[in-house]
Design a protein around this motif. Structure first.
Motif, PDB file in Angstrom:
ATOM      1  N   LEU A  92       0.826  -1.206   0.000  1.00 59.94           N
ATOM      2  CA  LEU A  92       0.000   0.000   0.000  1.00 59.94           C
ATOM      3  C   LEU A  92       0.864   1.262   0.000  1.00 59.94           C
ATOM      4  O   LEU A  92       0.609   2.207  -0.764  1.00 59.94           O
ATOM      5  CB  LEU A  92      -0.941  -0.001   1.203  1.00 59.94           C
ATOM      6  CG  LEU A  92      -1.916   1.153   1.322  1.00 59.94           C
ATOM      7  CD1 LEU A  92      -2.823   1.239   0.105  1.00 59.94           C
ATOM      8  CD2 LEU A  92      -2.746   0.999   2.595  1.00 59.94           C
ATOM      9  N   LEU A  93       1.907   1.282   0.822  1.00 59.14           N
ATOM     10  CA  LEU A  93       2.799   2.439   0.859  1.00 59.14           C
ATOM     11  C   LEU A  93       3.498   2.614  -0.488  1.00 59.14           C
ATOM     12  O   LEU A  93       3.585   3.721  -1.018  1.00 59.14           O
ATOM     13  CB  LEU A  93       3.831   2.294   1.984  1.00 59.14           C
ATOM     14  CG  LEU A  93       4.900   3.381   2.054  1.00 59.14           C
ATOM     15  CD1 LEU A  93       4.280   4.775   2.203  1.00 59.14           C
ATOM     16  CD2 LEU A  93       5.878   3.089   3.180  1.00 59.14           C
ATOM     17  N   LYS A  94       3.999   1.529  -1.055  1.00 57.19           N
ATOM     18  CA  LYS A  94       4.679   1.604  -2.353  1.00 57.19           C
ATOM     19  C   LYS A  94       3.728   2.121  -3.432  1.00 57.19           C
ATOM     20  O   LYS A  94       4.114   2.941  -4.268  1.00 57.19           O
ATOM     21  CB  LYS A  94       5.239   0.237  -2.736  1.00 57.19           C
ATOM     22  CG  LYS A  94       6.023   0.237  -4.017  1.00 57.19           C
ATOM     23  CD  LYS A  94       7.271   1.108  -3.900  1.00 57.19           C
ATOM     24  CE  LYS A  94       8.123   1.014  -5.157  1.00 57.19           C
ATOM     25  NZ  LYS A  94       9.286   1.891  -5.100  1.00 57.19           N
ATOM     26  N   GLN A  95       2.485   1.675  -3.406  1.00 58.38           N
ATOM     27  CA  GLN A  95       1.503   2.149  -4.381  1.00 58.38           C
ATOM     28  C   GLN A  95       1.263   3.647  -4.217  1.00 58.38           C
ATOM     29  O   GLN A  95       1.198   4.387  -5.202  1.00 58.38           O
ATOM     30  CB  GLN A  95       0.188   1.375  -4.248  1.00 58.38           C
ATOM     31  CG  GLN A  95      -0.857   1.734  -5.277  1.00 58.38           C
ATOM     32  CD  GLN A  95      -0.432   1.413  -6.703  1.00 58.38           C
ATOM     33  OE1 GLN A  95       0.318   0.465  -6.948  1.00 58.38           O
ATOM     34  NE2 GLN A  95      -0.903   2.200  -7.647  1.00 58.38           N
ATOM     35  N   ARG A  96       1.134   4.096  -2.979  1.00 61.17           N
ATOM     36  CA  ARG A  96       0.937   5.529  -2.728  1.00 61.17           C
ATOM     37  C   ARG A  96       2.126   6.347  -3.210  1.00 61.17           C
ATOM     38  O   ARG A  96       1.962   7.431  -3.781  1.00 61.17           O
ATOM     39  CB  ARG A  96       0.669   5.771  -1.249  1.00 61.17           C
ATOM     40  CG  ARG A  96      -0.685   5.295  -0.797  1.00 61.17           C
ATOM     41  CD  ARG A  96      -0.873   5.511   0.676  1.00 61.17           C
ATOM     42  NE  ARG A  96      -2.206   5.082   1.079  1.00 61.17           N
ATOM     43  CZ  ARG A  96      -2.520   4.690   2.296  1.00 61.17           C
ATOM     44  NH1 ARG A  96      -1.602   4.688   3.257  1.00 61.17           N
ATOM     45  NH2 ARG A  96      -3.747   4.308   2.587  1.00 61.17           N
ATOM     46  N   GLU A  99       2.005   6.438  -7.018  1.00 59.16           N
ATOM     47  CA  GLU A  99       0.978   7.363  -7.496  1.00 59.16           C
ATOM     48  C   GLU A  99       1.405   8.814  -7.281  1.00 59.16           C
ATOM     49  O   GLU A  99       1.094   9.679  -8.105  1.00 59.16           O
ATOM     50  CB  GLU A  99      -0.350   7.084  -6.797  1.00 59.16           C
ATOM     51  CG  GLU A  99      -0.972   5.774  -7.231  1.00 59.16           C
ATOM     52  CD  GLU A  99      -2.135   5.338  -6.372  1.00 59.16           C
ATOM     53  OE1 GLU A  99      -2.441   6.022  -5.366  1.00 59.16           O
ATOM     54  OE2 GLU A  99      -2.737   4.301  -6.695  1.00 59.16           O
ATOM     55  N   GLY A 100       2.127   9.081  -6.199  1.00 61.75           N
ATOM     56  CA  GLY A 100       2.585  10.429  -5.928  1.00 61.75           C
ATOM     57  C   GLY A 100       3.700  10.889  -6.847  1.00 61.75           C
ATOM     58  O   GLY A 100       3.926  12.081  -7.027  1.00 61.75           O
TER      59      GLY A 100
END
Length: 102
Positions: A92-96, A99-100
């Motif tokens: 989840l952190l890597k995806q965020r 996306e950022g």
């Protein structure tokens, strides 16, 4: 087994300040927990309900019924369930972060 708290302190002492998971952030994802011992066995199952409603499970069992201790079984099962949160939150952190950066 690695000691999460000592590793976290070492990360902080080295000034590694990029977004990351911490033992506290993992614990903060847990909303509640449930335990179940399979009747007639030493199998203990822990269900951790996360803040978003997702569940993870952990198990413990001992080979010799004479060694069964409910409190210890719960601790081991909970730890095993909690360990499953790290890769979920890591993704989840890597995806965020991904996306950022786009």
């Amino acid at each position: 087994m690695l000691d999460e708290q000592n590793i976290d302190r070492e990360i902080v002492s080295k000034g590694l300040t990029a977004p990351r998971l911490t033992p506290a952030s993992i614990d903060a994802t847990i909303k509640s927990e449930r335990y179940w011992i399979a009747p007639g066995t030493t199998l203990t199952i822990c269900v951790l309900i996360l803040q978003n409603g997702f569940t993870v499970t952990g198990e413990s069992a001992c080979a010799s019924p004479e060694n069964f201790d409910e409190e210890l079984g719960r601790k081991i099962a909970r730890n095993n369930a909690r360990e499953k949160i790290w890769p979920l939150e890591g993704y989840l952190l890597k995806q965020r972060l991904h996306e950022g950066s786009n």
